[in-house]
Design a protein around this motif. Structure first.
Motif, PDB file in Angstrom:
ATOM      1  N   CYS A   1      33.979  31.689  44.613  1.00 44.93           N
ATOM      2  CA  CYS A   1      33.807  30.581  43.675  1.00 44.93           C
ATOM      3  C   CYS A   1      32.374  30.621  43.170  1.00 44.93           C
ATOM      4  N   LEU A   2      32.248  30.762  41.871  1.00 44.06           N
ATOM      5  CA  LEU A   2      30.953  30.769  41.204  1.00 44.06           C
ATOM      6  C   LEU A   2      30.751  29.423  40.523  1.00 44.06           C
ATOM      7  N   SER A   3      29.694  28.697  40.892  1.00 45.49           N
ATOM      8  CA  SER A   3      29.396  27.409  40.268  1.00 45.49           C
ATOM      9  C   SER A   3      28.767  27.632  38.906  1.00 45.49           C
ATOM     10  N   LEU A   4      29.181  26.827  37.951  1.00 52.21           N
ATOM     11  CA  LEU A   4      28.644  26.872  36.597  1.00 52.21           C
ATOM     12  C   LEU A   4      27.977  25.541  36.285  1.00 52.21           C
ATOM     13  N   GLN A   5      26.948  25.568  35.460  1.00 50.21           N
ATOM     14  CA  GLN A   5      26.303  24.332  35.043  1.00 50.21           C
ATOM     15  C   GLN A   5      25.809  24.479  33.616  1.00 50.21           C
ATOM     16  N   LYS A   6      26.053  23.440  32.838  1.00 48.09           N
ATOM     17  CA  LYS A   6      25.510  23.347  31.486  1.00 48.09           C
ATOM     18  C   LYS A   6      25.069  21.906  31.302  1.00 48.09           C
ATOM     19  N   ASP A   7      23.770  21.722  31.150  1.00 52.21           N
ATOM     20  CA  ASP A   7      23.176  20.391  31.108  1.00 52.21           C
ATOM     21  C   ASP A   7      23.571  19.654  32.384  1.00 52.21           C
ATOM     22  N   GLU A   8      24.121  18.463  32.260  1.00 49.09           N
ATOM     23  CA  GLU A   8      24.505  17.716  33.470  1.00 49.09           C
ATOM     24  C   GLU A   8      25.948  17.992  33.909  1.00 49.09           C
ATOM     25  N   TYR A   9      26.619  18.871  33.215  1.00 52.09           N
ATOM     26  CA  TYR A   9      28.025  19.153  33.506  1.00 52.09           C
ATOM     27  C   TYR A   9      28.176  20.385  34.403  1.00 52.09           C
ATOM     28  N   ARG A  10      29.178  20.331  35.247  1.00 52.99           N
ATOM     29  CA  ARG A  10      29.433  21.432  36.178  1.00 52.99           C
ATOM     30  C   ARG A  10      30.845  21.962  36.002  1.00 52.99           C
ATOM     31  N   GLY A  11      31.014  23.194  36.394  1.00 53.51           N
ATOM     32  CA  GLY A  11      32.317  23.836  36.372  1.00 53.51           C
ATOM     33  C   GLY A  11      32.329  24.942  37.407  1.00 53.51           C
ATOM     34  N   TYR A  12      33.316  25.807  37.328  1.00 56.39           N
ATOM     35  CA  TYR A  12      33.394  26.890  38.304  1.00 56.39           C
ATOM     36  C   TYR A  12      34.308  28.005  37.808  1.00 56.39           C
ATOM     37  N   ILE A  13      34.146  29.153  38.460  1.00 56.39           N
ATOM     38  CA  ILE A  13      35.053  30.292  38.296  1.00 56.39           C
ATOM     39  C   ILE A  13      35.548  30.658  39.685  1.00 56.39           C
ATOM     40  N   ARG A  14      36.845  30.679  39.871  1.00 55.38           N
ATOM     41  CA  ARG A  14      37.441  31.125  41.133  1.00 55.38           C
ATOM     42  C   ARG A  14      38.167  32.442  40.881  1.00 55.38           C
ATOM     43  N   LEU A  15      37.976  33.378  41.810  1.00 51.48           N
ATOM     44  CA  LEU A  15      38.665  34.667  41.760  1.00 51.48           C
ATOM     45  C   LEU A  15      39.239  34.941  43.140  1.00 51.48           C
ATOM     46  N   ASN A  16      40.455  35.483  43.188  1.00 51.67           N
ATOM     47  CA  ASN A  16      40.965  35.893  44.494  1.00 51.67           C
ATOM     48  C   ASN A  16      41.790  37.157  44.377  1.00 51.67           C
ATOM     49  N   GLY A  17      41.807  37.879  45.481  1.00 53.51           N
ATOM     50  CA  GLY A  17      42.526  39.139  45.548  1.00 53.51           C
ATOM     51  C   GLY A  17      42.047  39.944  46.731  1.00 53.51           C
ATOM     52  N   PRO A  18      42.520  41.161  46.854  1.00 50.66           N
ATOM     53  CA  PRO A  18      42.105  41.999  47.979  1.00 50.66           C
ATOM     54  C   PRO A  18      40.733  42.639  47.746  1.00 50.66           C
ATOM     55  N   VAL A  19      40.101  42.970  48.846  1.00 56.12           N
ATOM     56  CA  VAL A  19      38.836  43.707  48.826  1.00 56.12           C
ATOM     57  C   VAL A  19      39.131  45.150  49.190  1.00 56.12           C
ATOM     58  N   GLN A  20      38.451  46.031  48.504  1.00 57.87           N
ATOM     59  CA  GLN A  20      38.548  47.463  48.805  1.00 57.87           C
ATOM     60  C   GLN A  20      37.162  47.920  49.262  1.00 57.87           C
ATOM     61  N   PHE A  21      37.108  48.618  50.388  1.00 52.63           N
ATOM     62  CA  PHE A  21      35.842  49.176  50.861  1.00 52.63           C
ATOM     63  C   PHE A  21      35.588  50.464  50.078  1.00 52.63           C
ATOM     64  N   VAL A  22      34.452  50.521  49.376  1.00 49.49           N
ATOM     65  CA  VAL A  22      34.143  51.630  48.483  1.00 49.49           C
ATOM     66  C   VAL A  22      33.702  52.848  49.290  1.00 49.49           C
ATOM     67  N   LYS A  23      34.372  53.957  49.057  1.00 47.46           N
ATOM     68  CA  LYS A  23      34.033  55.236  49.699  1.00 47.46           C
ATOM     69  C   LYS A  23      33.335  56.188  48.726  1.00 47.46           C
ATOM     70  N   ASP A  24      33.418  55.918  47.443  1.00 42.97           N
ATOM     71  CA  ASP A  24      32.863  56.764  46.395  1.00 42.97           C
ATOM     72  C   ASP A  24      31.334  56.825  46.533  1.00 42.97           C
TER      73      ASP A  24
END
Length: 142
Positions: A64-87
């Motif tokens: 969850c990434l918090s967003l803010q513009k002036d006195e207003y707040r919002g967010y971005i939520r992302l979900n899914g699997p994680v992959q361990f990078v081998k590259d």
């Protein structure tokens, strides 16, 4: 513009997100640095970190990434699997591009250097100042 591209417009190279894992039906949330790099959502951690062990047991992640513009707040939520990078090439590019990583790790070849990629399946955007979020599937189209 699709929802995914609308969300990406809020991304910076490095941002702090809430990073939630779950093991044995117990949630674990902590702040974590999200890296937006080459159209990928990446995280760096150590091989001994609790989050590493938790994601090896259950690779599902929500951020969850918090967003803010002036006195207003919002967010971005992302979900899914994680992959361990081998590259190794990707690990080297990230290591050489993101300065804070060098504070914690000597080399991208170190066994303790863990690079993870979130492969989002679902997303939600609540823009600052709005009342209702928009949910959808993550559909990256650049």
């Amino acid at each position: 513009m699709n929802l995914t591209n609308e969300i990406i417009a809020f991304f910076k190279d490095i941002q702090t997100v809430s990073f939630a894992t779950s093991v044995d039906n117990i949630p674990h949330v902590r702040p974590m640095t999200m890296i937006w790099f080459e159209n990928r959502i990446l995280f760096v951690t150590g091989d001994k970190a609790d989050k590493t062990t938790q994601l090896l047991q259950n690779p599902k992640l929500e951020t969850c990434l918090s967003l803010q513009k002036d006195e207003y707040r919002g967010y971005i939520r992302l979900n899914g699997p994680v992959q361990f990078v081998k590259d190794k090439d990707l690990k080297h590019r990230v290591f050489n591009s993101i300065d804070f990583i060098k504070v914690y790790f000597e080399s991208p070849d170190s066994e303790s250097f863990i690079l993870m990629e979130l492969l989002p399946k679902h997303c939600e955007l609540l823009k600052p100042g709005e009342m209702d979020g928009v949910k959808g599937k993550w559909e990256l189209s650049l």
